[in-house]
Design a protein around this motif. Structure first.
Motif, PDB file in Angstrom:
ATOM      1  N   ARG A  11       0.805  -1.226   0.000  1.00  0.00           N
ATOM      2  CA  ARG A  11       0.000   0.000   0.000  1.00  0.00           C
ATOM      3  C   ARG A  11       0.837   1.275   0.000  1.00  0.00           C
ATOM      4  O   ARG A  11       0.422   2.303   0.519  1.00  0.00           O
ATOM      5  CB  ARG A  11      -0.986  -0.005   1.170  1.00  0.00           C
ATOM      6  CG  ARG A  11      -1.965  -1.143   1.068  1.00  0.00           C
ATOM      7  CD  ARG A  11      -2.938  -1.141   2.195  1.00  0.00           C
ATOM      8  NE  ARG A  11      -3.872  -2.247   2.008  1.00  0.00           N
ATOM      9  CZ  ARG A  11      -4.666  -2.691   2.935  1.00  0.00           C
ATOM     10  NH1 ARG A  11      -4.658  -2.121   4.108  1.00  0.00           N
ATOM     11  NH2 ARG A  11      -5.476  -3.688   2.695  1.00  0.00           N
ATOM     12  N   LEU A  44      -9.393   0.244  -1.545  1.00  0.00           N
ATOM     13  CA  LEU A  44      -9.198   0.330  -0.094  1.00  0.00           C
ATOM     14  C   LEU A  44     -10.430   0.911   0.595  1.00  0.00           C
ATOM     15  O   LEU A  44     -10.832   0.433   1.659  1.00  0.00           O
ATOM     16  CB  LEU A  44      -7.958   1.168   0.230  1.00  0.00           C
ATOM     17  CG  LEU A  44      -6.626   0.538  -0.185  1.00  0.00           C
ATOM     18  CD1 LEU A  44      -5.491   1.527   0.000  1.00  0.00           C
ATOM     19  CD2 LEU A  44      -6.367  -0.737   0.598  1.00  0.00           C
ATOM     20  N   SER A  47     -13.053  -1.779   0.665  1.00  0.00           N
ATOM     21  CA  SER A  47     -12.699  -2.781   1.661  1.00  0.00           C
ATOM     22  C   SER A  47     -13.065  -2.307   3.067  1.00  0.00           C
ATOM     23  O   SER A  47     -13.628  -3.059   3.867  1.00  0.00           O
ATOM     24  CB  SER A  47     -11.204  -3.082   1.575  1.00  0.00           C
ATOM     25  OG  SER A  47     -10.817  -3.975   2.586  1.00  0.00           O
ATOM     26  N   ARG A  48     -12.770  -1.053   3.373  1.00  0.00           N
ATOM     27  CA  ARG A  48     -13.124  -0.506   4.696  1.00  0.00           C
ATOM     28  C   ARG A  48     -14.638  -0.469   4.885  1.00  0.00           C
ATOM     29  O   ARG A  48     -15.150  -0.809   5.943  1.00  0.00           O
ATOM     30  CB  ARG A  48     -12.523   0.884   4.871  1.00  0.00           C
ATOM     31  CG  ARG A  48     -11.027   0.870   5.141  1.00  0.00           C
ATOM     32  CD  ARG A  48     -10.520   2.221   5.566  1.00  0.00           C
ATOM     33  NE  ARG A  48     -10.625   3.222   4.533  1.00  0.00           N
ATOM     34  CZ  ARG A  48      -9.690   3.494   3.621  1.00  0.00           C
ATOM     35  NH1 ARG A  48      -8.556   2.821   3.633  1.00  0.00           N
ATOM     36  NH2 ARG A  48      -9.877   4.435   2.727  1.00  0.00           N
TER      37      ARG A  48
END
Length: 98
Positions: A11, A44, A47-48
């Motif tokens: 990341r 991301l 995903s969160r």
């Protein structure tokens, strides 16, 4: 290229992609890695959001169980079921946004 891909896997959004703009296979690979890098912030965030949604599903399940077990009458249970139905509908809408 390998080091850049490892950095992106960790990341590291500051990673520089070597070979961009080349007209050969290395340039094509660099372009593909750039697409991956550009899509990382969105992935991301998704995903969160998914993790939060899954966590809230446990809270909804607990509320359904505790409300049903605490009902004092059929009317009370019906009112609780209506309220929970609205909460479940809201939860489903939030899952669809993920």
């Amino acid at each position: 290229m390998t080091a850049t891909m490892r950095a992106l896997a960790n990341r590291d959004m500051t990673a520089i992609i070597p070979g961009a703009g080349r007209g050969d296979e290395i340039g094509a690979m660099a372009a593909a890695v750039q697409v991956f890098k550009d899509s990382m912030p969105t992935a991301l965030r998704s995903s969160r959001r998914l993790r939060r949604t899954v966590a809230s599903s446990g809270a909804v399940a607990w509320r359904i169980w505790s409300s049903a077990s605490g009902a004092r009458s059929a009317g009370d249970l019906f009112r609780q079921a209506e309220q929970l139905s609205m909460e479940v509908d809201s939860f489903i809408a939030s899952v669809r946004k993920v």
